[in-house]
Design a protein around this motif. Sequence first.
Motif, PDB file in Angstrom:
ATOM      1  N   ARG A  76       0.826  -1.213   0.000  1.00 50.29           N
ATOM      2  CA  ARG A  76       0.000   0.000   0.000  1.00 50.29           C
ATOM      3  C   ARG A  76       0.855   1.257   0.000  1.00 50.29           C
ATOM      4  NH1 ARG A  76      -5.313  -0.253   3.480  1.00 50.29           N
ATOM      5  NH2 ARG A  76      -5.493   1.750   2.429  1.00 50.29           N
TER       6      ARG A  76
ATOM      7  N   ARG B 122      -8.429  11.547  -7.020  1.00 45.24           N
ATOM      8  CA  ARG B 122      -8.151  11.511  -5.579  1.00 45.24           C
ATOM      9  C   ARG B 122      -9.338  10.970  -4.788  1.00 45.24           C
ATOM     10  NH1 ARG B 122      -4.725  17.133  -5.578  1.00 45.24           N
ATOM     11  NH2 ARG B 122      -2.714  16.162  -6.054  1.00 45.24           N
TER      12      ARG B 122
ATOM     13  N   VAL C 289      -9.372   7.220  -5.293  1.00 44.20           N
ATOM     14  CA  VAL C 289      -8.322   6.608  -4.474  1.00 44.20           C
ATOM     15  C   VAL C 289      -8.766   6.533  -3.016  1.00 44.20           C
ATOM     16  CG1 VAL C 289      -6.005   7.009  -3.532  1.00 44.20           C
ATOM     17  CG2 VAL C 289      -6.394   7.136  -6.005  1.00 44.20           C
ATOM     18  N   GLU C 290      -9.401   7.583  -2.540  1.00 40.98           N
ATOM     19  CA  GLU C 290      -9.909   7.598  -1.158  1.00 40.98           C
ATOM     20  C   GLU C 290     -10.923   6.470  -0.959  1.00 40.98           C
ATOM     21  OE1 GLU C 290     -12.686  10.793   0.956  1.00 40.98           O
ATOM     22  OE2 GLU C 290     -10.771  11.655   0.292  1.00 40.98           O
TER      23      GLU C 290
ATOM     24  N   ARG D 125       0.492   6.781  -6.718  1.00 38.81           N
ATOM     25  CA  ARG D 125      -0.737   7.556  -6.908  1.00 38.81           C
ATOM     26  C   ARG D 125      -0.480   9.046  -6.705  1.00 38.81           C
ATOM     27  NH1 ARG D 125      -4.414   3.847  -2.937  1.00 38.81           N
ATOM     28  NH2 ARG D 125      -5.619   2.646  -4.477  1.00 38.81           N
ATOM     29  N   THR D 126       0.200   9.371  -5.625  1.00 35.97           N
ATOM     30  CA  THR D 126       0.504  10.769  -5.318  1.00 35.97           C
ATOM     31  C   THR D 126       1.382  11.377  -6.402  1.00 35.97           C
ATOM     32  OG1 THR D 126       0.306  10.346  -2.949  1.00 35.97           O
ATOM     33  CG2 THR D 126       1.567  12.301  -3.601  1.00 35.97           C
TER      34      THR D 126
ATOM     35  N   ASP E 294       0.408   3.999  -2.893  1.00 37.23           N
ATOM     36  CA  ASP E 294       0.071   5.393  -2.559  1.00 37.23           C
ATOM     37  C   ASP E 294       1.141   6.367  -3.038  1.00 37.23           C
ATOM     38  OD1 ASP E 294      -2.456   4.981  -1.508  1.00 37.23           O
ATOM     39  OD2 ASP E 294      -1.716   4.692   0.536  1.00 37.23           O
TER      40      ASP E 294
ATOM     41  N   ASN F 230      -9.117   3.122  -1.049  1.00 35.89           N
ATOM     42  CA  ASN F 230      -8.410   2.883   0.211  1.00 35.89           C
ATOM     43  C   ASN F 230      -9.367   2.470   1.325  1.00 35.89           C
ATOM     44  OD1 ASN F 230      -5.764   3.143  -0.590  1.00 35.89           O
ATOM     45  ND2 ASN F 230      -5.670   5.327  -0.181  1.00 35.89           N
TER      46      ASN F 230
END
Length: 158
Positions: A19, A95, A98-99, A26-27, A23, A102
Amino acid sequence: MPRDTPPPRTGKSETETLRGFLDHLRTSVAAKVASCPQPQVRTAGVPSGTNLLGLLNHLTFVERSMFLGDQVTDWQATFEAAPGDGVADVVARYRKTVERANAVLDRCTDLGAPVPRRRPGRPAPSTRWALAHMIEETGRHAGQADILRELIDGATGR
């Protein structure tokens, strides 16, 4: 572009490592797109038509398919953002996706168990496979974004 950042130093567990790398990617890809000027963010940098905004739009669909169970009937079409969508719209949608992804992953306590997603008639992959695939998918497109961004304005780094 922000200063280049190295991969995360995670690793207390396999889950944290996977993860953490996802992440990080992704960022990185979202930042690459978020700071790109218009209209260049939509400008194809290669003969295939690939552009930064389209890459992030595509990754949004991949996240939604993998972790939220959304069905995509035309993957090629996901590489184009809608004409009315600006950078802020596509980045915010990514975003938010992705939230939500997650939140699904937060409920996964066994990497060998299937990803809990709604997709009747099609078995879900294991959480481990889904994370490894998303690292590969996001990393591949982040590399493309790096090249496209450098062609646009010389910006390099994650």
